[in-house]
Scaffold this motif. Structure first.
Motif, mmCIF file in Angstrom:
data_model
loop_
_atom_site.group_PDB
_atom_site.id
_atom_site.type_symbol
_atom_site.label_atom_id
_atom_site.label_comp_id
_atom_site.label_asym_id
_atom_site.label_seq_id
_atom_site.Cartn_x
_atom_site.Cartn_y
_atom_site.Cartn_z
ATOM 1 N N ALA A 171 0.815 -1.217 0.000
ATOM 2 C CA ALA A 171 0.000 0.000 0.000
ATOM 3 C C ALA A 171 0.845 1.262 0.000
ATOM 4 N N HIS A 172 2.136 1.119 0.341
ATOM 5 C CA HIS A 172 3.001 2.288 0.460
ATOM 6 C C HIS A 172 4.074 2.382 -0.616
ATOM 7 N N CYS A 173 4.120 1.415 -1.522
ATOM 8 C CA CYS A 173 5.137 1.495 -2.566
ATOM 9 C C CYS A 173 4.652 0.774 -3.817
ATOM 10 N N SER A 174 5.333 1.038 -4.931
ATOM 11 C CA SER A 174 4.983 0.378 -6.183
ATOM 12 C C SER A 174 5.485 -1.052 -6.171
ATOM 13 N N GLY A 175 4.959 -1.859 -7.087
ATOM 14 C CA GLY A 175 5.319 -3.272 -7.128
ATOM 15 C C GLY A 175 6.799 -3.519 -7.277
ATOM 16 N N SER A 176 7.499 -2.651 -8.028
ATOM 17 C CA SER A 176 8.929 -2.855 -8.247
ATOM 18 C C SER A 176 9.750 -2.649 -6.986
ATOM 19 N N LEU A 177 9.181 -1.968 -5.969
ATOM 20 C CA LEU A 177 9.902 -1.703 -4.735
ATOM 21 C C LEU A 177 9.556 -2.688 -3.618
ATOM 22 N N LEU A 178 8.619 -3.577 -3.877
ATOM 23 C CA LEU A 178 8.280 -4.586 -2.880
ATOM 24 C C LEU A 178 9.412 -5.597 -2.747
ATOM 25 N N PRO A 179 9.661 -6.095 -1.530
ATOM 26 C CA PRO A 179 10.648 -7.169 -1.406
ATOM 27 C C PRO A 179 10.150 -8.423 -2.110
ATOM 28 N N LEU A 180 11.082 -9.174 -2.672
ATOM 29 C CA LEU A 180 10.741 -10.460 -3.272
ATOM 30 C C LEU A 180 10.377 -11.417 -2.143
ATOM 31 N N ALA A 181 9.192 -11.998 -2.197
ATOM 32 C CA ALA A 181 8.727 -12.916 -1.152
ATOM 33 C C ALA A 181 9.044 -14.345 -1.559
ATOM 34 N N VAL A 182 9.934 -14.986 -0.813
ATOM 35 C CA VAL A 182 10.436 -16.317 -1.162
ATOM 36 C C VAL A 182 10.126 -17.288 -0.026
ATOM 37 N N GLY A 183 9.331 -18.307 -0.326
ATOM 38 C CA GLY A 183 9.013 -19.329 0.652
ATOM 39 C C GLY A 183 10.064 -20.426 0.681
ATOM 40 N N LEU A 184 10.464 -20.838 1.871
ATOM 41 C CA LEU A 184 11.410 -21.942 2.049
ATOM 42 C C LEU A 184 10.626 -23.151 2.552
ATOM 43 N N SER A 185 10.727 -24.264 1.823
ATOM 44 C CA SER A 185 9.787 -25.353 2.079
ATOM 45 C C SER A 185 10.436 -26.720 2.129
ATOM 46 N N LEU A 186 10.001 -27.513 3.088
ATOM 47 C CA LEU A 186 10.275 -28.943 3.084
ATOM 48 C C LEU A 186 9.426 -29.600 1.994
ATOM 49 N N GLU A 187 9.852 -30.760 1.527
ATOM 50 C CA GLU A 187 9.109 -31.467 0.490
ATOM 51 C C GLU A 187 7.667 -31.727 0.912
#
Length: 222
Positions: A171-187
């Protein structure tokens, strides 16, 4: 065929609870060796990624004692690499609020006491000064879950911390400034597309890193 229409909220909560219970039971059956081996594979894959090398400010969860990728080796690598590490802290004054506070080194990290669910959390102060917060300039945020699916949905523990944080950031920044959201997952945490129940308030991951594969939302949508 899985419907893209979200069920009513009460039904959605019940479905989420049932999926959490099922996956949590599976995760409790994993041995420490299982988790260690998968952690090594996920960590190695993540560290090879260009997006990791390009990130300067990284937020990473501190893992629970059981049931998820162990981030201890990863956070040590981040600190040694010269990148700036931030870790979550739940704000006890505001229900549902989480922020990311800076870690100043391995000695600082090991001094954190255990907080909610046995997860270590930083204090507000570091060496007599207010610890640096960073919710604006993060490049990368490494996210835990009970489960992910191949449509990049995430099922957390039901408190909404990460969904709320990412929604507020968007809500406070454009899409290019959002952090990349990376999920770390077990199988065992990766489900088929559409199996994780979700509605429009549930944030989707940009990338999911598992022990035997890495999935990019951008590639899946192209």
């Amino acid at each position: 065929m899985t419907s893209n229409i979200a069920p009513p909220l009460a039904t959605l909560k019940a479905i989420k609870s049932a999926v959490r219970k099922r996956i949590s039971s599976t995760l409790r059956s994993l041995t420490q060796d299982d988790v260690k081996q998968q952690t090594e594979q996920v960590t190695a894959t993540l560290l090879r990624q260009p997006f990791f090398h390009q990130s300067k400010n990284i937020a990473c969860y501190l893992s629970m004692p059981i049931g998820e990728i162990d981030t201890a080796p990863l956070v040590s690598t981040i600190l040694r690499s010269g990148k700036t590490l931030f870790v979550p802290r739940v704000d006890p004054r505001i229900i549902g609020r989480m922020d990311f506070l800076r870690v100043y080194g391995e000695d600082d990290l090991t001094s954190f006491p255990a907080g909610l669910w046995g997860i270590r959390e930083p204090g507000e102060q570091y060496q007599g000064r207010r610890r640096q917060h960073n919710s604006e300039n993060l490049d990368l945020i490494l996210v835990p879950a009970v489960a992910f699916d191949r449509s990049f949905r995430r099922l957390g523990h039901g408190k909404g911390y990460y969904d709320r944080f990412l929604t507020q950031r968007s809500a406070h920044c454009s899409g290019s400034l959002l952090p990349l959201a990376v999920g770390l997952s077990l199988e065992e945490q990766i489900l088929e597309g559409g199996e994780v129940p979700a509605n429009e308030l549930d944030w989707r991951m940009d990338v999911i890193v598992g022990p035997s594969e890495i999935m990019h939302k951008a590639a899946a949508n192209s």
